[in-house]
Design a protein around this motif. Structure first.
Motif: not given
Length: 308
Positions: A40-51, A54-60, A111-114, A151-154
């Motif tokens: 996992t990685v920390i992504y700095e989103s608009e609403n703060g950091p979210i874990e 690192a390699d999402p496989q099932r995105v909705i 069963d999404p992971d993101l 791209g950063k998120l993914l």
């Protein structure tokens, strides 16, 4: 003799390999919590950091960023209704489920992971309990920056930035070629009929407007600049349409829209119409600004302006 000497070395290699394998397994089993979080990685989103993975496989996707994710080669398992209906993604989304922010049971089944949504998406708290949920405010950043952010998120920022750099270069070059042909002062309008209402668009409301006005640096009529630039779009009546029509016009057309105004003398007497400078493109899917859609728009504009 050489064969006899070879056997002990083979046995020794096998023993060493086995020991290394066992050691590796033991190390993985005894991994600390921090080491196990390496996926996992920390992504700095608009609403703060979210874990996030690192390699999402099932995105909705509960947003209009479907083409961005597809372009970056990440697997999509569920999309919003507009993406599912978009003919641009028909092949890629053939086996992908349609979901909504109100159908949580369906999302759980997938069963999404993101999950990627908009700031206006409903049930964000509940969605976050199902999988890491990242939202964006539509239009907060420009269309190119948005792709890099996704791209950063993914964990594919380099790939996203490479496309942005390449596309920008190609679009600007096409703009120079088009301006050389139609003239630096020639104006271009983008119009559309949707739900019985006629609209004209500014420079950042999809339909290829970002390419035409930002990348290619084509000019919009003063009336369009005055009324549509701030909000991105402006509703007009057919009676005043001539005031908003440039020397060239891009018309985004839906099959089920009412285009009876094209039969009126008001429309037929517009110079762009009389000189066959109205270029019609498919409306379905044109409201997206992802790399897949933008590539199609770029080719359409090059063909329309340069081969007219």
């Amino acid at each position: 003799m050489k064969k006899l000497l070879f056997i002990p070395f083979v046995l020794l290699f096998a023993l060493v390999s086995s020991a290394c394998s066992n050691g590796s397994t033991e190390k993985q089993d005894n991994a600390t919590p921090d080491e196990k979080k390496a996926d996992t990685v920390i992504y700095e989103s608009e609403n703060g950091p979210i874990e996030v993975p690192a390699d999402p496989q099932r995105v909705i996707l509960l947003s209009g960023f479907t083409g961005n994710v597809i372009d970056l080669g990440v697997n999509v398992v569920g999309v919003d209704v507009w993406s599912k209906m978009n003919p641009t993604f028909e092949e890629e989304l053939q086996d992908v489920e349609e979901v909504s922010d109100e159908n949580l049971e369906k999302i759980i089944e997938l069963d999404p992971d993101l999950i990627i949504g908009l700031s206006t998406t409903k049930n964000i708290d509940k969605l976050s309990e199902i999988a890491p949920t990242v939202t964006y405010t539509w239009g907060k950043v420009d269309y190119l920056t948005q792709h890099v952010e996704i791209g950063k998120l993914l964990n594919k920022e380099k790939e996203a930035q490479a496309w942005v750099d390449d596309f920008t270069s190609r679009a600007e070059a096409a703009g120079e070629e088009i301006r050389a042909k139609i003239g630096e002062d020639a104006t271009v309008s983008v119009i559309e009929v949707f739900d019985k209402q006629l609209y004209v668009f500014g420079d950042n409301f999809a339909r290829g407007t970002e390419i035409l006005y930002q990348a290619m640096k084509l000019k919009m009529p003063e009336k369009v600049k005055e009324m549509a630039l701030k909000d991105g779009y402006y509703a007009i009546s057919t009676e005043v349409l001539p005031e908003y029509m440039g020397d060239y016009v891009i018309m985004s057309k839906y099959a089920d829209a009412d285009y009876s105004f094209q039969e009126t003398d008001t429309y037929k007497n517009i110079p762009a119409v009389q000189h066959n400078r109205v270029f019609e493109m498919t409306g379905n899917g044109a409201s997206f600004s992802d790399p897949i859609t933008l590539e199609r728009h770029l080719e359409f504009f090059k063909d329309s302006f340069l081969n007219n």
